[in-house]
Design a protein around this motif. Sequence first.
Motif, mmCIF file in Angstrom:
data_model
loop_
_atom_site.group_PDB
_atom_site.id
_atom_site.type_symbol
_atom_site.label_atom_id
_atom_site.label_comp_id
_atom_site.label_asym_id
_atom_site.label_seq_id
_atom_site.Cartn_x
_atom_site.Cartn_y
_atom_site.Cartn_z
ATOM 1 N N ALA A 419 -24.620 -71.148 -15.884
ATOM 2 C CA ALA A 419 -25.493 -72.043 -16.356
ATOM 3 C C ALA A 419 -26.967 -71.859 -16.006
ATOM 4 O O ALA A 419 -27.938 -71.703 -16.668
ATOM 5 C CB ALA A 419 -25.198 -73.458 -16.213
ATOM 6 N N SER A 420 -26.999 -71.282 -14.799
ATOM 7 C CA SER A 420 -28.200 -70.974 -14.079
ATOM 8 C C SER A 420 -28.901 -69.826 -14.731
ATOM 9 O O SER A 420 -30.032 -69.418 -15.073
ATOM 10 C CB SER A 420 -28.050 -70.835 -12.294
ATOM 11 N N ILE A 421 -28.062 -68.733 -14.769
ATOM 12 C CA ILE A 421 -28.351 -67.417 -15.496
ATOM 13 C C ILE A 421 -28.836 -67.532 -17.120
ATOM 14 O O ILE A 421 -29.535 -66.938 -17.371
ATOM 15 C CB ILE A 421 -27.116 -66.258 -15.346
ATOM 16 N N ASP A 422 -28.306 -68.668 -17.705
ATOM 17 C CA ASP A 422 -28.526 -68.856 -18.935
ATOM 18 C C ASP A 422 -29.869 -69.682 -18.945
ATOM 19 O O ASP A 422 -30.463 -70.151 -20.051
ATOM 20 C CB ASP A 422 -27.492 -69.775 -19.663
ATOM 21 N N GLY A 423 -30.566 -69.789 -17.835
ATOM 22 C CA GLY A 423 -31.748 -70.506 -17.903
ATOM 23 C C GLY A 423 -31.799 -72.019 -17.793
ATOM 24 O O GLY A 423 -32.715 -72.728 -17.939
#
Length: 519
Positions: A419-423
């Motif tokens: 989720a963090s990588i997806d922004g």
Amino acid sequence: MTTLDLFGKVLQAIVALAAFGVVMALLLAFLDRDDTVQRRGFLASLKVGLRPRIIIAAAFVLLAVLARVLYGTVSWMTQELTNSLILIGILGVVGVVLQLLLDRALEPASPAVRSAVFRLVAAALIAVVIVLAPMGESGAIPMLDWVTPALSLAATIAGWPLVAALVATAAIAFAPARIRRSLRLLAWIAAAVAIVVIALVLEGGREVPIGVWPWAFAAALSIAGLLGYLADHDEDSKPMLVFLMPAALLLTIGLVYPAIRTAILAFTDATGTFNGADNFVWMFTQPEALITLGNTIVWVILVPLLSTAIGLAYAIFIDKSRGERFFKMLLFMPFALSMVGASIIWKFMYAYRGPEQDQIGFVNQIIVWLGGEPQQILQNSPWNTLALIIVMIWIQTGFAMVVLSAAIKGVPVEQIEAASIDGANPWQRFSNVVLPGIRSSLVVVVTTISIATLKVFDIVRTMTAGNFNTSVVANEMYTQAFRSGEPGRGAALALILFVMVLPIVVYNIRVLNQQKGIR
């Protein structure tokens, strides 16, 4: 306490431990027996399963011997009690021997025949007890002079339906297998209904009520029939019935019987006379009762929501931080206190003294420091109810924090990193990843705290005793039943409390079953 009385107490403890050991030995021997052993002849077959029966017979003999030894030694061992214990010991030994002989004599017979014979013998023994009970009450049999009219009546009410059920299930043993289980269950339920009907009919011609024990006995009989129905589904479940029956009996005595008695008591007045729904009308029409119900609703809304929210926020903020264990310990410590202990602490926190005196209550001292006047916090309504609610929140927040912290640590790190990588920002990660992952734990926390809040009694009783418009259902139940001499109103409040708790429990079970199905 004299030396002889102390000796009697010690003997009672020894007998109780010995009885427990005998029961466990019987259960283990029953479950560990080898039914594949080839038996040659009737006498050889008697040796199989003989050890546990010897233990049981020895226990009955020990009971009779102890009764005879203690007679005249301790004050509570009367002649009637001695005779009854000796009789129980003799009947117990006879029953063990009879069961062993029947078990071995019927070994070549089919399971249906064996089941039918055992049930018929049990029915005959119960019928003998029913016949002998009135004779003992009248004094025709001196050894049974301890039988009271109440015991004789109980034997009549419960005995004949039990005999009829045993005879019916003996005949059902020869029915087709597809309907046998259902017919047995119907027979036991019919016997339970018959007990209640007989009790109601006999009570109509008596000045002294019989009581609610027939309802409890009928419930126990129904539970026994249901357990037998479930255990008869397969052979592996039958040994479990041996362990379930004592638990079912204890639940009937400690839970079913009080529940039935409370439900009946809710429709009576202070004298025990039936008054219909007057207690419930009082509950929903009198201003004091309405305030009590309103306070309970406020409690059950604020405490679970605030405790869970604060505990969840605390668990998130200290997650993986330095000193996490220490911070958790600080918040969890109030939960380890008793309700009464926490109430006394906060009663000192809210303590009030006049404006001209130094304040010993921390809350009032803060008010004075800020330039205000000290307040009688526990007497000023409705703020006193909120002050009590704060105590419950202080206690339950630690529980919510510990459970939710463990649930948060169970959320896969890969999902949060993805989720963090997806922004996703921190709030989006929490609401879309963490919160769905701990949903089942949230439900458990909220429902558990809600049930505890509905039953809250100690805090209110210790801090205000329900005065100044702070009473809740549990406290008012105690006040009406034991202080105001209105057990019917107290029982009605208990019934309302049960109705309020039941939906929460049902919802909790449904959610847990859904989570189990997903896994």
